[in-house]
Design a protein around this motif. Structure first.
Motif, PDB file in Angstrom:
ATOM      1  N   PRO A  60       0.804  -1.232   0.000  1.00 18.05           N
ATOM      2  CA  PRO A  60       0.000   0.000   0.000  1.00 18.05           C
ATOM      3  C   PRO A  60       0.835   1.278   0.000  1.00 18.05           C
ATOM      4  O   PRO A  60       0.484   2.247  -0.679  1.00 18.05           O
ATOM      5  CB  PRO A  60      -0.819  -0.123   1.292  1.00 18.05           C
ATOM      6  CG  PRO A  60      -0.965  -1.591   1.498  1.00 18.05           C
ATOM      7  CD  PRO A  60       0.330  -2.179   1.037  1.00 18.05           C
ATOM      8  N   MET A  61       1.940   1.297   0.749  1.00 16.06           N
ATOM      9  CA  MET A  61       2.761   2.508   0.815  1.00 16.06           C
ATOM     10  C   MET A  61       3.267   2.909  -0.572  1.00 16.06           C
ATOM     11  O   MET A  61       3.228   4.087  -0.948  1.00 16.06           O
ATOM     12  CB  MET A  61       3.957   2.296   1.757  1.00 16.06           C
ATOM     13  CG  MET A  61       4.797   3.552   1.936  1.00 16.06           C
ATOM     14  SD  MET A  61       6.082   3.372   3.188  1.00 16.06           S
ATOM     15  CE  MET A  61       7.328   2.454   2.286  1.00 16.06           C
ATOM     16  N   ASP A 123      -1.995   5.641   6.270  1.00 15.11           N
ATOM     17  CA  ASP A 123      -1.325   4.360   6.033  1.00 15.11           C
ATOM     18  C   ASP A 123      -0.148   4.179   6.985  1.00 15.11           C
ATOM     19  O   ASP A 123       0.021   3.123   7.593  1.00 15.11           O
ATOM     20  CB  ASP A 123      -0.848   4.295   4.572  1.00 15.11           C
ATOM     21  CG  ASP A 123       0.057   3.115   4.308  1.00 15.11           C
ATOM     22  OD1 ASP A 123      -0.427   1.965   4.341  1.00 15.11           O
ATOM     23  OD2 ASP A 123       1.273   3.328   4.072  1.00 15.11           O
ATOM     24  N   ARG A 124       0.677   5.218   7.134  1.00 13.02           N
ATOM     25  CA  ARG A 124       1.833   5.149   8.039  1.00 13.02           C
ATOM     26  C   ARG A 124       1.383   5.063   9.506  1.00 13.02           C
ATOM     27  O   ARG A 124       2.014   4.385  10.320  1.00 13.02           O
ATOM     28  CB  ARG A 124       2.734   6.374   7.841  1.00 13.02           C
ATOM     29  CG  ARG A 124       3.446   6.457   6.506  1.00 13.02           C
ATOM     30  CD  ARG A 124       4.394   5.283   6.279  1.00 13.02           C
ATOM     31  NE  ARG A 124       3.702   4.109   5.753  1.00 13.02           N
ATOM     32  CZ  ARG A 124       4.100   2.849   5.925  1.00 13.02           C
ATOM     33  NH1 ARG A 124       5.170   2.583   6.628  1.00 13.02           N
ATOM     34  NH2 ARG A 124       3.436   1.850   5.397  1.00 13.02           N
ATOM     35  N   TYR A 134      -2.424  -4.242  10.474  1.00 16.03           N
ATOM     36  CA  TYR A 134      -2.189  -3.431   9.277  1.00 16.03           C
ATOM     37  C   TYR A 134      -2.792  -4.062   8.021  1.00 16.03           C
ATOM     38  O   TYR A 134      -3.513  -3.402   7.267  1.00 16.03           O
ATOM     39  CB  TYR A 134      -0.681  -3.216   9.083  1.00 16.03           C
ATOM     40  CG  TYR A 134      -0.342  -2.428   7.838  1.00 16.03           C
ATOM     41  CD1 TYR A 134      -0.545  -1.049   7.781  1.00 16.03           C
ATOM     42  CD2 TYR A 134       0.175  -3.064   6.702  1.00 16.03           C
ATOM     43  CE1 TYR A 134      -0.243  -0.321   6.642  1.00 16.03           C
ATOM     44  CE2 TYR A 134       0.473  -2.343   5.558  1.00 16.03           C
ATOM     45  CZ  TYR A 134       0.265  -0.976   5.534  1.00 16.03           C
ATOM     46  OH  TYR A 134       0.554  -0.271   4.390  1.00 16.03           O
ATOM     47  N   ILE A 138      -5.573  -1.924   6.074  1.00 14.64           N
ATOM     48  CA  ILE A 138      -5.150  -1.302   4.805  1.00 14.64           C
ATOM     49  C   ILE A 138      -5.194  -2.352   3.699  1.00 14.64           C
ATOM     50  O   ILE A 138      -4.177  -2.948   3.328  1.00 14.64           O
ATOM     51  CB  ILE A 138      -3.749  -0.671   4.922  1.00 14.64           C
ATOM     52  CG1 ILE A 138      -3.674   0.261   6.133  1.00 14.64           C
ATOM     53  CG2 ILE A 138      -3.397   0.098   3.649  1.00 14.64           C
ATOM     54  CD1 ILE A 138      -4.590   1.476   6.055  1.00 14.64           C
ATOM     55  N   CYS A 143      -7.355   1.020  -0.337  1.00 13.05           N
ATOM     56  CA  CYS A 143      -6.399   1.892  -1.052  1.00 13.05           C
ATOM     57  C   CYS A 143      -7.040   2.478  -2.300  1.00 13.05           C
ATOM     58  O   CYS A 143      -6.901   3.686  -2.578  1.00 13.05           O
ATOM     59  CB  CYS A 143      -5.145   1.103  -1.430  1.00 13.05           C
ATOM     60  SG  CYS A 143      -4.138   0.613  -0.015  1.00 13.05           S
TER      61      CYS A 143
END
Length: 311
Positions: A60-61, A123-124, A134, A138, A143
């Motif tokens: 996702p990041m 997200d972070r 997580y 996420i 997303c």
């Protein structure tokens, strides 16, 4: 009949003044900003490609980072090519609808970027403050939903704001003392009472700029508190390195935008605005890929693997 026709002709276009008062430096600026533009495009295109190709970056990041770079590419293409053309011609004529379209796309893409930076902060936040859940929180669907919401919100708010501005009468000067159709520069030319429009600009900018920025700062308050609770120095360093680039980009992006857009018309200063606008349309977009790649071992590793595979 003739005066009316003449007035209609004038109102159908604007003249972008650009940097006409620096005629002796036009070619130098053209070369300098062309190089910066090519470096920026190369940097963001590289991030898009490596996050698409490298299997280690299918998280996702990096999904958000890829789309942020894609939006940034579109964002600078709306502004910089016209700016470069303006360096080669003293005064550039811009059709009324062309000016409106440029402003709409600029605000829409800038707004989408603001909302996407807020999504990246969330997200972070989940990754560091709630790591065990997580992958459950996420998801790919979330997303995609956050990306769609960022783009739809940016384009909807931009359409509203651009319509409000271009419904104003421009019956006097049509010379925009800027290098693109920016909100304060165009609003300054309106020859009617713009108080309601200024309030609308302020409210939209609150939604696009201040609220996402405050959410980012709020998220990073929790993130920093969580990082400080990590016992190992290596763990703290790793957690901070995944967030430092995003936080720096957010501060640079929101800082310039808040300075330009959240203030009354009476504070408009053309020369100062042009300098700040040069920073956030040319310099900061060029720095973003460097910030992400230099601070991120995974991005550097993916780039090395890409170069090795092609040699």
């Amino acid at each position: 009949m003739t005066p009316l026709k003449k007035n209609h002709t004038l109102s159908s276009e604007f003249i972008i003044l650009g940097f006409g008062d620096l005629a002796e430096l036009q070619f130098l600026f053209f070369g300098l900003f062309l190089i910066m533009h090519l470096i920026t495009l190369a940097g963001h295109t590289t991030i898009v490609l490596i996050t698409l190709i490298d299997t280690c970056l299918q998280t996702p990041m990096y999904f958000f980072l890829r789309n942020l770079s894609a939006i940034e590419i579109c964002y600078i293409l709306v502004i910089v090519p016209n700016m470069l053309a303006n360096f080669l011609s003293r005064n550039q004529r811009m059709p009324f609808l062309g000016c409106a379209l440029q402003m709409h796309l600029f605000i829409a893409l800038g707004g989408a970027e603001c909302f996407l930076l807020a999504a990246m902060a969330y997200d972070r936040f989940v990754a560091i403050c709630n790591p065990l859940r997580y992958t459950l929180i996420i998801t790919r669907a979330l997303c995609l939903q956050m990306l769609a919401l960022a783009c739809i919100s940016g384009f909807t708010l931009s359409l509203t704001l651009t319509t409000l501005i271009f419904l104003l009468p421009f019956c006097q000067s049509h010379v925009i003392n800027h290098f693109f159709c920016d909100i304060p520069a165009v609003l300054f030319l309106a020859c009617s009472d713009t108080q309601a429009n200024e309030i609308a600009v302020f409210l939209v900018c609150m939604l696009i700029l201040l609220i996402p920025f405050l959410l980012i700062l709020f998220s990073y308050g929790f993130i920093i508190a969580a990082i400080l609770r990590i016992h190992s120095a290596e763990g703290r360093s790793k957690a901070f390195s995944t967030c430092a680039g995003h936080l720096l980009v957010s501060v640079m992006h929101y800082g310039c935008a808040i300075f330009i857009y959240i203030r009354p018309k009476s504070c408009y200063t053309p020369e100062q605005d042009k300098i700040v606008s040069l920073i956030y349309t040319n310099i900061t977009p060029m720095l973003y890929p460097m910030i992400y790649s230099l601070r991120n071992k995974e991005v550097k590793g993916a780039l090395r693997r890409l170069l090795v595979n092609h040699n």
